[in-house]
Design a protein around this motif. Structure first.
Motif, PDB file in Angstrom:
ATOM      1  N   ILE A  53     -12.409 -26.915  68.078  1.00  0.00           N
ATOM      2  CA  ILE A  53     -11.680 -25.647  68.151  1.00  0.00           C
ATOM      3  C   ILE A  53     -12.654 -24.589  68.671  1.00  0.00           C
ATOM      4  O   ILE A  53     -13.794 -24.507  68.209  1.00  0.00           O
ATOM      5  CB  ILE A  53     -11.165 -25.208  66.754  1.00  0.00           C
ATOM      6  N   LEU A  54     -12.186 -23.818  69.631  1.00  0.00           N
ATOM      7  CA  LEU A  54     -13.005 -22.695  70.112  1.00  0.00           C
ATOM      8  C   LEU A  54     -12.196 -21.410  69.978  1.00  0.00           C
ATOM      9  O   LEU A  54     -11.049 -21.345  70.428  1.00  0.00           O
ATOM     10  CB  LEU A  54     -13.395 -22.905  71.577  1.00  0.00           C
ATOM     11  N   HIS A  55     -12.764 -20.407  69.347  1.00  0.00           N
ATOM     12  CA  HIS A  55     -12.073 -19.133  69.193  1.00  0.00           C
ATOM     13  C   HIS A  55     -12.442 -18.230  70.344  1.00  0.00           C
ATOM     14  O   HIS A  55     -13.594 -18.185  70.743  1.00  0.00           O
ATOM     15  CB  HIS A  55     -12.458 -18.481  67.868  1.00  0.00           C
ATOM     16  N   ASP A  56     -11.459 -17.485  70.851  1.00  0.00           N
ATOM     17  CA  ASP A  56     -11.825 -16.572  71.935  1.00  0.00           C
ATOM     18  C   ASP A  56     -12.081 -15.158  71.436  1.00  0.00           C
ATOM     19  O   ASP A  56     -12.340 -14.259  72.209  1.00  0.00           O
ATOM     20  CB  ASP A  56     -10.780 -16.592  73.064  1.00  0.00           C
ATOM     21  N   ASP A  57     -12.012 -14.967  70.133  1.00  0.00           N
ATOM     22  CA  ASP A  57     -12.314 -13.651  69.574  1.00  0.00           C
ATOM     23  C   ASP A  57     -13.239 -13.839  68.370  1.00  0.00           C
ATOM     24  O   ASP A  57     -13.019 -14.728  67.548  1.00  0.00           O
ATOM     25  CB  ASP A  57     -11.010 -12.963  69.141  1.00  0.00           C
ATOM     26  N   LEU A  58     -14.271 -12.990  68.321  1.00  0.00           N
ATOM     27  CA  LEU A  58     -15.249 -13.099  67.246  1.00  0.00           C
ATOM     28  C   LEU A  58     -14.625 -12.817  65.874  1.00  0.00           C
ATOM     29  O   LEU A  58     -15.110 -13.266  64.850  1.00  0.00           O
ATOM     30  CB  LEU A  58     -16.398 -12.131  67.530  1.00  0.00           C
ATOM     31  N   TRP A  59     -13.528 -12.048  65.887  1.00  0.00           N
ATOM     32  CA  TRP A  59     -12.875 -11.705  64.608  1.00  0.00           C
ATOM     33  C   TRP A  59     -11.983 -12.825  64.116  1.00  0.00           C
ATOM     34  O   TRP A  59     -11.666 -12.897  62.936  1.00  0.00           O
ATOM     35  CB  TRP A  59     -12.055 -10.426  64.757  1.00  0.00           C
ATOM     36  N   MET A  60     -11.530 -13.667  65.037  1.00  0.00           N
ATOM     37  CA  MET A  60     -10.688 -14.816  64.695  1.00  0.00           C
ATOM     38  C   MET A  60      -9.460 -14.412  63.898  1.00  0.00           C
ATOM     39  O   MET A  60      -9.001 -15.135  62.997  1.00  0.00           O
ATOM     40  CB  MET A  60     -11.500 -15.866  63.914  1.00  0.00           C
ATOM     41  N   GLY A  61      -8.952 -13.250  64.200  1.00  0.00           N
ATOM     42  CA  GLY A  61      -7.742 -12.779  63.530  1.00  0.00           C
ATOM     43  C   GLY A  61      -7.955 -12.312  62.107  1.00  0.00           C
ATOM     44  O   GLY A  61      -6.995 -11.993  61.405  1.00  0.00           O
ATOM     45  N   GLN A  62      -9.200 -12.251  61.659  1.00  0.00           N
ATOM     46  CA  GLN A  62      -9.486 -11.803  60.297  1.00  0.00           C
ATOM     47  C   GLN A  62      -9.861 -10.327  60.318  1.00  0.00           C
ATOM     48  O   GLN A  62     -10.121  -9.760  61.373  1.00  0.00           O
ATOM     49  CB  GLN A  62     -10.637 -12.615  59.709  1.00  0.00           C
ATOM     50  N   ASP A  63      -9.927  -9.704  59.118  1.00  0.00           N
ATOM     51  CA  ASP A  63     -10.294  -8.295  59.144  1.00  0.00           C
ATOM     52  C   ASP A  63     -11.745  -8.033  58.784  1.00  0.00           C
ATOM     53  O   ASP A  63     -12.157  -6.884  58.671  1.00  0.00           O
ATOM     54  CB  ASP A  63      -9.327  -7.444  58.298  1.00  0.00           C
ATOM     55  N   SER A  64     -12.525  -9.079  58.592  1.00  0.00           N
ATOM     56  CA  SER A  64     -13.970  -8.867  58.497  1.00  0.00           C
ATOM     57  C   SER A  64     -14.674 -10.089  59.067  1.00  0.00           C
ATOM     58  O   SER A  64     -14.102 -11.172  59.134  1.00  0.00           O
ATOM     59  CB  SER A  64     -14.402  -8.620  57.046  1.00  0.00           C
ATOM     60  N   TYR A  65     -15.919  -9.886  59.460  1.00  0.00           N
ATOM     61  CA  TYR A  65     -16.684 -10.990  60.026  1.00  0.00           C
ATOM     62  C   TYR A  65     -16.952 -12.059  58.962  1.00  0.00           C
ATOM     63  O   TYR A  65     -17.059 -13.239  59.277  1.00  0.00           O
ATOM     64  CB  TYR A  65     -18.007 -10.468  60.595  1.00  0.00           C
ATOM     65  N   GLU A  66     -17.065 -11.623  57.724  1.00  0.00           N
ATOM     66  CA  GLU A  66     -17.327 -12.593  56.661  1.00  0.00           C
ATOM     67  C   GLU A  66     -16.130 -13.520  56.489  1.00  0.00           C
ATOM     68  O   GLU A  66     -16.277 -14.712  56.245  1.00  0.00           O
ATOM     69  CB  GLU A  66     -17.630 -11.865  55.343  1.00  0.00           C
ATOM     70  N   LYS A  67     -14.934 -12.946  56.636  1.00  0.00           N
ATOM     71  CA  LYS A  67     -13.739 -13.786  56.527  1.00  0.00           C
ATOM     72  C   LYS A  67     -13.639 -14.732  57.716  1.00  0.00           C
ATOM     73  O   LYS A  67     -13.203 -15.875  57.577  1.00  0.00           O
ATOM     74  CB  LYS A  67     -12.488 -12.916  56.433  1.00  0.00           C
ATOM     75  N   ALA A  68     -14.031 -14.246  58.884  1.00  0.00           N
ATOM     76  CA  ALA A  68     -14.029 -15.107  60.064  1.00  0.00           C
ATOM     77  C   ALA A  68     -15.011 -16.264  59.859  1.00  0.00           C
ATOM     78  O   ALA A  68     -14.730 -17.409  60.224  1.00  0.00           O
ATOM     79  CB  ALA A  68     -14.409 -14.298  61.296  1.00  0.00           C
ATOM     80  N   HIS A  69     -16.143 -15.951  59.230  1.00  0.00           N
ATOM     81  CA  HIS A  69     -17.157 -16.943  58.918  1.00  0.00           C
ATOM     82  C   HIS A  69     -16.565 -18.028  58.027  1.00  0.00           C
ATOM     83  O   HIS A  69     -16.708 -19.230  58.276  1.00  0.00           O
ATOM     84  CB  HIS A  69     -18.310 -16.222  58.215  1.00  0.00           C
ATOM     85  N   LYS A  70     -15.841 -17.605  57.009  1.00  0.00           N
ATOM     86  CA  LYS A  70     -15.206 -18.542  56.080  1.00  0.00           C
ATOM     87  C   LYS A  70     -14.192 -19.400  56.827  1.00  0.00           C
ATOM     88  O   LYS A  70     -14.114 -20.623  56.621  1.00  0.00           O
ATOM     89  CB  LYS A  70     -14.520 -17.743  54.963  1.00  0.00           C
ATOM     90  N   LEU A  71     -13.433 -18.759  57.722  1.00  0.00           N
ATOM     91  CA  LEU A  71     -12.407 -19.486  58.484  1.00  0.00           C
ATOM     92  C   LEU A  71     -13.028 -20.588  59.335  1.00  0.00           C
ATOM     93  O   LEU A  71     -12.495 -21.706  59.397  1.00  0.00           O
ATOM     94  CB  LEU A  71     -11.649 -18.500  59.381  1.00  0.00           C
TER      95      LEU A  71
END
Lengths: 159, 155, 338, 118
Positions: C38-56
């Motif tokens: 899986i490759l995300h094209d957005d650093l936020w990955m649809g989350q509202d914080s980078y930490e949540k994106a990290h978890k995702l």
């Protein structure tokens, strides 16, 4: 968190930008004052009262004889004489010294007069503006005196 | 560092030095010079703008100029451009007042996920705070010394 | 089973059933883009914080690995995962979502191999039937944690490394169908090595001695020759650290062909991507191994590899207190079962 | 006016080069570099050297962070001139308030408007 469209924020930015810059109203500027930013204009010395013209002219010559100076505007008011000048760029390090020198020279020569001396660029522009207006016959000497007072007050405020 | 390096660490330091990529100091300085100079050039233009179109003298034009430059820094920081300029220009974009603005604004933006009070409010000055501290304290010392010398009539 | 001073061999040969790698936008432009699941094209990955994106990232990697292994979350006995954020919250929060019994690990960027070594040990010694192990990092979350706000215009020196936005996960199980499958055969646990480097923008040089130390210990404990492996890969030593490690190894008399000595941090990105010395982060070795390298092994390019993940055990606090950077490296050997 | 632009560029650029040398040669962090420059600005302000530099280079001297130290000193000295020693403490922000207040205001607006791009 859903974000509002960027347009809304763009508008907000614009509003703030204009608030920031709108705190002082701009005024119409003349051709001469505009060109005075770039080059030497050598404005004529003037006075509010007709008869003071010669004194103003003499003051201008005296200030011009200081070697570090290249452009001088002189306006004689009722009580004060406004002297605005430009300093040659490489001499700008010594602006304080030059200002003192001019003050001393003028006070020695015209002990009775009260001089307001400024190297500030803005004051120079303002002086030219006023001079241009005074050339207009409809501009009363009372208005001229008032405006001169304003410039002097403006010069004295620091920050 | 106060700690003494062991002989083993010293030996390793030599090997490490051999492989370490040197910072391109001259190139960086040239880049810093041109970018920093350009920022000051813009600042000069802005201050002439304020002098010419508004009621500011050379003395007083500094304040709105600084505010405007920080406003530009906010836009560039927010649109994600300032960090790229920073990587290119180094001190060229860090030393001008825009760099000070960038350090405040980037910290504020970064920590908004922690809320406006604890995040933005608490972290806004985490980079710029030291500049304010050392600026204010050194100014206090310098001004105090000078004032005392004036009072005592030394200068 | 302990062999030598600090190594395990796994005679039961735990099988790596499946693996998955997830990456971010910057990795999508990198050299190994095709090896990511899986490759995300957005650093936020649809989350509202980078930490949540990290978890995702981590959740997705683990879920994909489990799915590819035709298993369900219920089949998995344990999850071993870690990352670089304070108190490894992304890993713990992912464990909360997944509901798998969980060991939180911290070995900085060496977490991937710490997890794989422990997972193999658990399975080899009948401690578990099926284990999932993962490691991840998120560029913006880690920058925020260790360095400056992401929008701050600081200039990184050429020795600095770029934290990989990525996660890698592997599903290991105890099965008799081993033929042609990837198996782990041995692991060496490293000790903390600190040779006095204190510049946090020069991690590769700080970690190189740890990598060399672990590699030397591995060959000593297992009494193997470096020629045994088709490839020896370090985690994230990058441009500075990799040649230093090679030099240190050659000084110790290990004959390693520089062609066979690679580094994950140098493999992830293209030449023209501005990453200074190369990639780093817990997700770097995890994503490269569990994505790219495993694919290559399945395609038959390599038969036996040794992966040495290196970690710099510093915190922003320890660096500000002028401590030097202690480093660690763990090695796991992976083979294609004949 | 044209020489003003020229010298603003040159002097501003040179101050940045000093900062770059502190980064690269002395390996200082941005925080240390900026703090040092501010202190240098304050000291130059105390000796009365910085004001002539501003006369000469305009924004080339007022835009770099060194001018922050200088104007703090000048604010304090001005106030001390009028109110004695107490003025040193009270006058500090007389001149510089705009930089800090602009940074605070725009920092907050920035936090309202933008997300970090990473």
């Amino acid at each position: 968190m859903k974000r509002k469209p960027i347009v809304v924020y763009g508008l907000l930015v614009l509003v703030i930008g204009s608030l920031l810059s709108g705190c002082n109203q701009g005024e119409k500027t003349s051709e001469e004052s505009r060109s005075s930013m770039i080059q030497s204009v050598d404005p004529e010395a003037t006075a509010v009262k007709k008869g003071d013209h010669d004194v103003a002219e003499k003051v201008k010559k005296d200030v011009q004889s200081v070697p570090a100076i290249y452009d001088v505007a002189v306006i004689k008011g009722k009580d004060e004489i406004l002297v605005a000048y430009k300093v040659k760029h490489m001499q700008r390090f010594h602006m304080k010294k030059i200002e003192g020198e001019i003050n001393k020279r003028l006070e020695k020569k015209y002990p009775k007069e009260n001089f307001i001396v400024s190297s500030d660029f803005k004051i120079f522009i303002e002086a030219i503006e006023l001079k241009d207006r005074m050339e207009d016959k409809d501009y009363s000497s009372k208005d001229a005196e008032e405006r001169l007072k304003k410039i002097i007050k403006f010069k004295k405020e620091r920050t | 560092m106060a700690k003494q390096k062991s002989p083993e660490q010293k030996r390793y330091e030599k090997i490490e030095q051999k492989h370490e990529a040197k910072r391109p100091v001259v190139k960086n300085c040239i880049k810093a010079f041109f970018v920093g100079g350009s920022i000051c050039l813009v600042g000069q233009a802005v201050s002439y703008f304020y002098m010419y179109y508004f009621h500011f003298t050379e003395q007083t034009a500094g304040n709105p100029t600084v505010a405007t430059m920080i406003f530009f820094a906010m836009l560039l920081t927010g649109f994600g451009v300032y960090d790229k300029i920073g990587q290119f220009a180094g001190a060229g974009s860090a030393v001008p007042i825009t760099g000070f603005g960038n350090s405040v604004i980037s910290a504020a933006i970064e920590h908004r996920t922690e809320g406006f009070v604890l995040g933005v409010g608490g972290n806004m000055f985490k980079l710029a705070g030291s500049v304010i501290l050392f600026g204010v304290f050194s100014a206090f010392v310098v001004a105090l010394i000078k004032t005392l010398l004036l009072i005592w009539g030394v200068i | 089973m302990l062999k030598g001073k600090q190594s395990w061999v796994f005679p039961n040969r735990p099988v790596i059933v499946s693996s998955a790698a997830v990456g971010g936008p910057f990795e999508a432009r990198g050299r190994l883009a095709n090896d990511f699941d899986i490759l995300h094209d957005d650093l936020w990955m649809g989350q509202d914080s980078y930490e949540k994106a990290h978890k995702l990232l981590l959740e997705e990697a683990i879920e994909t690995a489990i799915q590819k292994g035709n298993a369900t979350k219920e089949d998995v006995n344990f999850m071993l995962a870690g990352d670089l954020v304070n108190q490894i919250t992304p890993s713990s929060f992912a464990a909360r979502t997944l509901g798998i019994p969980y060991f939180g690990l911290f070995g900085a960027c060496s977490t991937s191999m710490e997890g794989l070594a422990l997972a193999s040990f658990l399975i080899n010694n009948q401690g578990a039937k099926t284990v999932v192990t993962a490691a991840s990092s998120h560029n913006a979350a880690i920058e925020k944690q260790f360095r400056y706000p992401t929008e701050y215009g600081s200039q990184k020196p050429p020795t600095a490394q770029w934290t990989v936005t990525g996660a890698g996960a592997a599903l290991l199980t105890d099965t008799d169908e081993k033929a042609g499958k990837l198996v782990t055969t041995s692991a060496t646990i490293g000790k903390v090595v600190d040779l006095g480097i204190s510049d946090p923008f020069n991690m590769g040089a700080a970690m190189a001695p740890a990598a060399a130390d672990t590699i030397i210990a591995h060959f000593q404990d297992l009494q193997l020759d470096p020629a045994y492996y088709d490839l020896i890969i370090t985690g994230d030593l990058a441009k500075i650290g990799s040649p230093i490690a090679l030099e240190l190894l050659q000084k110790e008399g290990l004959q390693i062909d520089s062609e066979k000595f690679k580094d994950c941090g140098l493999m992830v990105y293209q030449e023209d991507q501005k990453v200074q010395a190369g990639g780093s982060g817990a997700g770097c070795s995890a994503a490269v191994l569990y994505g790219h390298l495993f694919n290559e092994m399945r395609n038959g390019k390599y038969q036996r590899i040794l992966l040495v993940a290196t970690g710099a055990l510093l915190s922003p606090l320890s660096f500000q207190q002028k401590e030097s950077i202690p480093c660690i490296a763990h090695a796991v050997s992976i083979e294609v079962h004949p | 006016m044209l020489p003003m632009f020229f010298w603003a560029f040159v002097i501003g650029g040179l101050i940045c080069v000093i900062g770059q040398i502190m980064f690269d040669v002395f390996k200082l962090t941005p925080g240390h570099t900026m703090s040092t420059l501010v202190v240098i600005g304050a000291i130059l302000g105390g000796f009365g050297v910085y004001e002539p530099l501003i006369d000469f280079a305009g924004a080339g001297a007022t835009i770099p962070i060194t001018s922050f130290g200088n104007s703090l000193v000048n604010g304090a000295l001005q106030e001390a001139d009028q109110h004695g020693l107490v003025g040193v403490l009270t006058g500090m922000f007389e001149i510089t308030s705009s930089g800090i207040s602009a940074a605070v205001v725009f920092g907050f607006i920035g936090a309202l408007l933008f997300k970090p791009k990473g």
